[in-house]
Design a protein around this motif. Structure first.
Motif, PDB file in Angstrom:
ATOM      1  N   GLU A 210      -1.344 -15.047  -7.150  1.00 26.26           N
ATOM      2  CA  GLU A 210      -0.924 -13.910  -6.290  1.00 26.26           C
ATOM      3  C   GLU A 210       0.513 -13.602  -6.461  1.00 26.26           C
ATOM      4  O   GLU A 210       1.136 -14.337  -7.331  1.00 26.26           O
ATOM      5  N   GLY A 211       0.788 -12.194  -6.304  1.00 29.70           N
ATOM      6  CA  GLY A 211       2.190 -11.875  -6.607  1.00 29.70           C
ATOM      7  C   GLY A 211       2.530 -10.666  -5.760  1.00 29.70           C
ATOM      8  O   GLY A 211       1.462 -10.014  -5.177  1.00 29.70           O
ATOM      9  N   PHE A 212       3.764 -10.093  -6.141  1.00 35.44           N
ATOM     10  CA  PHE A 212       4.233  -8.939  -5.326  1.00 35.44           C
ATOM     11  C   PHE A 212       4.317  -7.885  -6.198  1.00 35.44           C
ATOM     12  O   PHE A 212       4.636  -7.791  -7.213  1.00 35.44           O
ATOM     13  N   GLY A 213       3.612  -6.649  -5.769  1.00 40.47           N
ATOM     14  CA  GLY A 213       3.385  -5.597  -6.792  1.00 40.47           C
ATOM     15  C   GLY A 213       4.571  -4.455  -6.165  1.00 40.47           C
ATOM     16  O   GLY A 213       4.650  -3.474  -7.045  1.00 40.47           O
ATOM     17  N   ASN A 214       5.002  -4.439  -4.945  1.00 39.98           N
ATOM     18  CA  ASN A 214       6.103  -3.502  -4.490  1.00 39.98           C
ATOM     19  C   ASN A 214       5.696  -2.309  -4.265  1.00 39.98           C
ATOM     20  O   ASN A 214       6.312  -1.412  -4.013  1.00 39.98           O
ATOM     21  N   TYR A 215       4.312  -2.040  -3.991  1.00 39.84           N
ATOM     22  CA  TYR A 215       3.600  -0.943  -3.769  1.00 39.84           C
ATOM     23  C   TYR A 215       3.830   0.283  -4.751  1.00 39.84           C
ATOM     24  O   TYR A 215       3.857   1.271  -4.493  1.00 39.84           O
ATOM     25  N   ASP A 216       4.218  -0.152  -5.964  1.00 44.47           N
ATOM     26  CA  ASP A 216       4.346   0.717  -6.981  1.00 44.47           C
ATOM     27  C   ASP A 216       3.738   0.302  -8.385  1.00 44.47           C
ATOM     28  O   ASP A 216       3.576  -0.810  -8.565  1.00 44.47           O
ATOM     29  N   ASP A 217       3.637   1.362  -9.424  1.00 49.52           N
ATOM     30  CA  ASP A 217       2.585   0.985 -10.581  1.00 49.52           C
ATOM     31  C   ASP A 217       3.579   0.244 -11.432  1.00 49.52           C
ATOM     32  O   ASP A 217       3.085  -0.598 -12.205  1.00 49.52           O
ATOM     33  N   ALA A 218       5.059   0.495 -11.617  1.00 50.55           N
ATOM     34  CA  ALA A 218       5.590  -0.055 -12.783  1.00 50.55           C
ATOM     35  C   ALA A 218       5.845  -1.537 -12.405  1.00 50.55           C
ATOM     36  O   ALA A 218       5.434  -2.419 -13.306  1.00 50.55           O
ATOM     37  N   THR A 219       6.097  -2.166 -11.045  1.00 50.88           N
ATOM     38  CA  THR A 219       6.085  -3.172 -10.869  1.00 50.88           C
ATOM     39  C   THR A 219       4.705  -4.040 -10.775  1.00 50.88           C
ATOM     40  O   THR A 219       4.584  -5.176 -11.486  1.00 50.88           O
ATOM     41  N   THR A 220       3.699  -3.208 -10.566  1.00 51.31           N
ATOM     42  CA  THR A 220       2.296  -3.779 -10.303  1.00 51.31           C
ATOM     43  C   THR A 220       1.619  -4.129 -11.842  1.00 51.31           C
ATOM     44  O   THR A 220       1.048  -5.018 -12.164  1.00 51.31           O
ATOM     45  N   SER A 221       2.154  -3.111 -12.517  1.00 48.50           N
ATOM     46  CA  SER A 221       1.695  -3.455 -14.174  1.00 48.50           C
ATOM     47  C   SER A 221       1.859  -4.547 -14.607  1.00 48.50           C
ATOM     48  O   SER A 221       1.165  -5.157 -15.442  1.00 48.50           O
ATOM     49  N   VAL A 223       2.772  -7.334 -13.079  1.00 45.65           N
ATOM     50  CA  VAL A 223       2.041  -8.542 -12.362  1.00 45.65           C
ATOM     51  C   VAL A 223       0.695  -8.568 -12.655  1.00 45.65           C
ATOM     52  O   VAL A 223       0.239  -9.647 -12.954  1.00 45.65           O
ATOM     53  N   ILE A 224      -0.076  -7.583 -12.797  1.00 47.37           N
ATOM     54  CA  ILE A 224      -1.480  -7.528 -13.001  1.00 47.37           C
ATOM     55  C   ILE A 224      -1.639  -8.008 -14.503  1.00 47.37           C
ATOM     56  O   ILE A 224      -2.621  -8.850 -14.962  1.00 47.37           O
ATOM     57  N   ASN A 225      -0.771  -7.665 -15.356  1.00 43.29           N
ATOM     58  CA  ASN A 225      -1.114  -7.909 -16.827  1.00 43.29           C
ATOM     59  C   ASN A 225      -0.746  -9.600 -16.776  1.00 43.29           C
ATOM     60  O   ASN A 225      -1.541  -9.983 -17.771  1.00 43.29           O
ATOM     61  N   ASN A 226       0.283  -9.817 -16.298  1.00 42.57           N
ATOM     62  CA  ASN A 226       0.218 -11.608 -16.527  1.00 42.57           C
ATOM     63  C   ASN A 226      -0.472 -12.269 -15.989  1.00 42.57           C
ATOM     64  O   ASN A 226      -1.228 -13.239 -16.479  1.00 42.57           O
ATOM     65  N   MET A 227      -1.260 -11.666 -14.627  1.00 41.67           N
ATOM     66  CA  MET A 227      -2.389 -12.354 -14.143  1.00 41.67           C
ATOM     67  C   MET A 227      -3.497 -12.384 -15.016  1.00 41.67           C
ATOM     68  O   MET A 227      -4.471 -13.566 -15.052  1.00 41.67           O
ATOM     69  N   LEU A 228      -3.773 -11.278 -15.640  1.00 42.66           N
ATOM     70  CA  LEU A 228      -5.002 -11.056 -16.782  1.00 42.66           C
ATOM     71  C   LEU A 228      -4.765 -11.931 -17.805  1.00 42.66           C
ATOM     72  O   LEU A 228      -5.925 -12.731 -18.344  1.00 42.66           O
ATOM     73  N   ALA A 229      -3.784 -12.199 -18.174  1.00 42.41           N
ATOM     74  CA  ALA A 229      -3.411 -12.912 -19.563  1.00 42.41           C
ATOM     75  C   ALA A 229      -3.669 -14.294 -19.192  1.00 42.41           C
ATOM     76  O   ALA A 229      -4.240 -15.179 -19.912  1.00 42.41           O
ATOM     77  N   ALA A 230      -3.245 -14.877 -17.961  1.00 45.29           N
ATOM     78  CA  ALA A 230      -3.480 -16.322 -17.609  1.00 45.29           C
ATOM     79  C   ALA A 230      -5.075 -16.577 -17.187  1.00 45.29           C
ATOM     80  O   ALA A 230      -5.226 -17.598 -17.209  1.00 45.29           O
ATOM     81  N   HIS A 231      -5.685 -15.684 -16.403  1.00 40.67           N
ATOM     82  CA  HIS A 231      -6.854 -15.794 -15.967  1.00 40.67           C
ATOM     83  C   HIS A 231      -8.307 -15.033 -16.507  1.00 40.67           C
ATOM     84  O   HIS A 231      -9.339 -15.394 -15.780  1.00 40.67           O
ATOM     85  N   LYS A 232      -8.057 -14.103 -17.180  1.00 47.95           N
ATOM     86  CA  LYS A 232      -9.254 -13.251 -17.532  1.00 47.95           C
ATOM     87  C   LYS A 232     -10.387 -14.133 -17.953  1.00 47.95           C
ATOM     88  O   LYS A 232     -11.492 -13.614 -17.664  1.00 47.95           O
ATOM     89  N   SER A 233     -10.164 -15.479 -18.985  1.00 45.81           N
ATOM     90  CA  SER A 233     -11.114 -16.108 -19.234  1.00 45.81           C
ATOM     91  C   SER A 233     -11.984 -16.743 -18.130  1.00 45.81           C
ATOM     92  O   SER A 233     -13.125 -17.285 -18.349  1.00 45.81           O
ATOM     93  N   LYS A 234     -11.581 -16.925 -17.133  1.00 45.85           N
ATOM     94  CA  LYS A 234     -12.004 -17.729 -16.008  1.00 45.85           C
ATOM     95  C   LYS A 234     -12.990 -16.642 -15.212  1.00 45.85           C
ATOM     96  O   LYS A 234     -13.671 -17.182 -14.351  1.00 45.85           O
ATOM     97  N   GLY A 235     -13.111 -15.397 -15.464  1.00 50.46           N
ATOM     98  CA  GLY A 235     -13.965 -14.269 -14.548  1.00 50.46           C
ATOM     99  C   GLY A 235     -13.403 -13.987 -13.368  1.00 50.46           C
ATOM    100  O   GLY A 235     -12.855 -14.767 -12.446  1.00 50.46           O
ATOM    101  N   ILE A 236     -13.056 -12.847 -13.203  1.00 45.81           N
ATOM    102  CA  ILE A 236     -12.519 -12.165 -11.926  1.00 45.81           C
ATOM    103  C   ILE A 236     -13.391 -11.339 -11.492  1.00 45.81           C
ATOM    104  O   ILE A 236     -14.024 -10.210 -11.917  1.00 45.81           O
TER     105      ILE A 236
END
Length: 269
Positions: A210-221, A223-236
């Protein structure tokens, strides 16, 4: 989802009408500036000064909200109902917002609208404003006080609806990513409460990160890219987001060769 957006703008209009009604109820005495129209019987009607103290201004909703305020306030000024309006954004810094509210008080504003950076830190200065006879209305991110007007939707229920929808989509099991809003503000904590009330009913759902996206695309981008890099292989199986960064999430999924249509995602508008 467009209905939610229209409801939020309607809420802002209602807030401004509430301010007008409250000020009218407090009206009386001399018009110190000598301004205002004449009412029936020759009595002077005061034109009021309205201020908006905003916190964070880094996403599209806040930018639109400020523009809506200025446009509507200008209409009221043209109609002679207010003499002056002003808005400022202090960022996610309660002390900076407190200082700005004190500045508004010293300049003699009759009403102050507040989108608060903290539900508690602003309370003392807002109580000072109320004691001076200033109408104070907190909206969007409200404050923990019964001495000011607090106007908002039920953000806890908002979170419950989001989370339940996602659980229905993924069958109540699987791996999800959780993207919250802005740390420390009331909307984030209320929506998060609603999310967790639902999630605790589904023991087969695992929050990978989990993480904070600040309700904006720049921050969320980021956050989500870091999450996908770490967990994509586990299946989402799903993404539970409070909203405001949906475009960034879709683009990140595409860049990581994941089909956005195959991964249910919540949003805001």
């Amino acid at each position: 989802m467009k209905k939610k957006r229209s409801i939020r703008w309607t809420t802002l209009f209602v807030i401004l009408l509430l301010v007008g009604a409250s000020l009218t109820g407090c009206a009386g005495g001399k018009d110190p500036a000598g301004a205002g129209d004449k009412e029936a019987g020759g009595k002077t009607k005061k034109a009021y000064k309205i201020a908006l103290s905003n916190a964070f201004a880094g996403n599209s909703w806040r930018s639109e909200m400020l523009k809506i305020f200025e446009a509507y306030a200008q209409q009221k000024k043209n109609a002679g109902e207010i003499s002056e309006f002003y808005s400022s954004s202090a960022g996610n810094d309660p002390q900076a917002q407190i200082n700005e509210i004190r500045n508004m008080m010293s300049k003699g504003y009759d009403a102050i609208l507040v989108d608060a950076s903290s539900p508690t830190a602003l309370v003392p200065v807002l109580h000072e404003a109320v004691q001076r006879g200033i109408v104070v209305v907190a909206f969007d991110n409200t404050v923990e006080s019964d001495k000011v007007y607090n106007v908002n939707t039920d953000q806890v229920q908002f979170g419950r609806v989001q989370a339940q929808w996602l659980m229905d989509q993924i069958g109540g099991k699987g791996n999800i990513l959780l993207i919250k809003g802005i740390d420390g503000i009331s909307i984030n904590s209320d929506r998060d409460q609603g999310h967790r009330e639902v999630l605790k009913k589904y023991p087969d759902v695992k929050i990978l990160q989990e993480g904070f996206g600040n309700y904006d695309d720049a921050t969320t981008s980021v956050v989500i890219n870091n999450m996908l890099a770490a967990h994509k292989s586990k299946g989402i199986q799903g993404i539970l987001t409070q909203g405001g960064g949906e475009n960034a999430i879709v683009e990140a999924l595409k860049q990581n060769k994941l089909d956005p249509a195959a991964i249910p995602m919540t949003g805001r508008c």
